[in-house]
Design a protein around this motif. Sequence first.
Motif, PDB file in Angstrom:
ATOM      1  N   UNK A 150      47.142  32.418  38.065  1.00 21.73           N
ATOM      2  CA  UNK A 150      47.822  33.602  38.603  1.00 21.73           C
ATOM      3  C   UNK A 150      47.388  34.861  37.878  1.00 21.73           C
ATOM      4  N   UNK A 151      46.582  34.721  36.830  1.00 21.69           N
ATOM      5  CA  UNK A 151      46.328  35.861  35.957  1.00 21.69           C
ATOM      6  C   UNK A 151      45.116  36.666  36.367  1.00 21.69           C
ATOM      7  N   UNK A 152      44.265  36.110  37.222  1.00 19.94           N
ATOM      8  CA  UNK A 152      43.033  36.826  37.528  1.00 19.94           C
ATOM      9  C   UNK A 152      43.213  37.690  38.772  1.00 19.94           C
ATOM     10  N   UNK A 153      42.194  38.465  39.119  1.00 15.90           N
ATOM     11  CA  UNK A 153      42.283  39.299  40.310  1.00 15.90           C
ATOM     12  C   UNK A 153      42.053  38.463  41.564  1.00 15.90           C
ATOM     13  N   UNK A 154      41.194  37.465  41.435  1.00 14.06           N
ATOM     14  CA  UNK A 154      40.933  36.596  42.569  1.00 14.06           C
ATOM     15  C   UNK A 154      41.315  35.188  42.164  1.00 14.06           C
ATOM     16  N   UNK A 190      46.790  42.794  42.633  1.00 21.37           N
ATOM     17  CA  UNK A 190      46.118  42.307  41.427  1.00 21.37           C
ATOM     18  C   UNK A 190      46.916  42.444  40.147  1.00 21.37           C
ATOM     19  N   UNK A 191      48.166  42.914  40.234  1.00 20.60           N
ATOM     20  CA  UNK A 191      48.900  43.148  38.986  1.00 20.60           C
ATOM     21  C   UNK A 191      49.918  42.061  38.687  1.00 20.60           C
TER      22      UNK A 191
END
Lengths: 279, 171
Positions: A117-121, A187-188
């Motif tokens: 869940x931490x990345x942008x994609x 993305x946040x």
Amino acid sequence: MDRLFYFFYQYRAFFTFLVLELFAAWLIVQNNQYQSTKFFNSSNHLAANIISTTQGVKEYFSLRRINTELAEENAQLRTKLEQRNQSLYNLEVREIKDPKIINRFDFVSAKVISNSVERFKNYITINKGALDGIAPGMAVISVAGAVGKVKSVSDHYAVLISLLNTEEFTSSVIKRTNHFGSINWDGKDPLYSQLNFIPRHADPVVGDTVVTSGFNAVFPAGVLVGIIDEVNLGPEAQFYDLKVKLAQDFSKLAFVEIVRSNLLKEKDSLEQITIGLPK
Amino acid sequence: MSRTGIWQFLSFFIYLLVQVVLMKNLVLFNTAFCFIYIAFILFLPIETNILLLMVLGFVMGFLVDIFYDSLGMHASALVLLAFVRNFWLSRITPQGGYDAGEGPTLAANGLQWFLIYAIPLIFIHHFTLFFIEAGGFGLLGYTFSKVFFSTIFTFLTVLLLQYMLPGQRRS
């Protein structure tokens, strides 16, 4: 000619660097294109095996919670079924005759073996693949709500593109007003997403339910996406800025269901005849 | 193959496994990532050929990418790191030069030198990686905080590794 070769030789480090970087850039662009059956991702056999072993260890720590959730879902479904039966009985509705309509959607249950869940994609890897009838483009839901779409499959595993991916757009409607827009993550915060393209004349309020629209026939209509948490409207903006609290907490995803839409082909080919090929 | 050669060959796979099995699941506060696999490129011997360095970097990055479903991103960032590494090493040569056959390690060159060596390189790698992943400079502040905290996290892990690993230290 000799001078040219000498030139290349002299700067061989730089040219190797250039070639490798260009190759990597090509890979990135290739990988961004949606829906594919590819070998070099976490659905490939060896990678998926290593990941699922890790997940096997991790899973022990959340077994109790997963169990409770599944039991709760069971109870919920049973209640729903009973209510449905009752209302059908009262209304004296005969069942729909066409089995194709009844079996419009199939559900395949699968276990999450890798998730972030931490990345942008963000992508999710699950333990069902082509042999279980899963193909790129299918929708994936969970107990709580929409999860994402299948990106690529191998024989036994599949990689899903999660709703928490800045490149994923999901057609959704505000249930109360029937205005439709598009869910896209910024993305946040992995707990919240954005609902775009709700026009100015709509009046969304905090607490409105957002569900999938069913327009693209990937998701069945009415799958819960989330609840509107913040409403903003710039003075000259055409569209609302809506922050949606996602129904599914993606960091706790354990089991998902893949939705097989059996009439998708029929709908698509009908639309192709009348509207033309999709762009 | 010499003894150090075998050790380096093995460490390639150890770094890779540690990265995709352990570190992939260890993200602090949703912002601090640890990319320990870059230590493989950081600690290859000083006289390693730059071409070999870049090819190894590409292969390592590519393998990590398979597990992260981010084909090409880690590869391009690590190739950049490998490309810059030798230039940086020659810029910060300590007085009297490096010892022959020595790796760019803490034990050989001291803590101060090691800080100057590792932090900029780790920063370059993380900067490239996160901005490629973000797909531009749209979320500048947030991406920068990821780069910043991840650099600290990775550096501390690398430093810890330097104190712990046997065979890399001169007795």
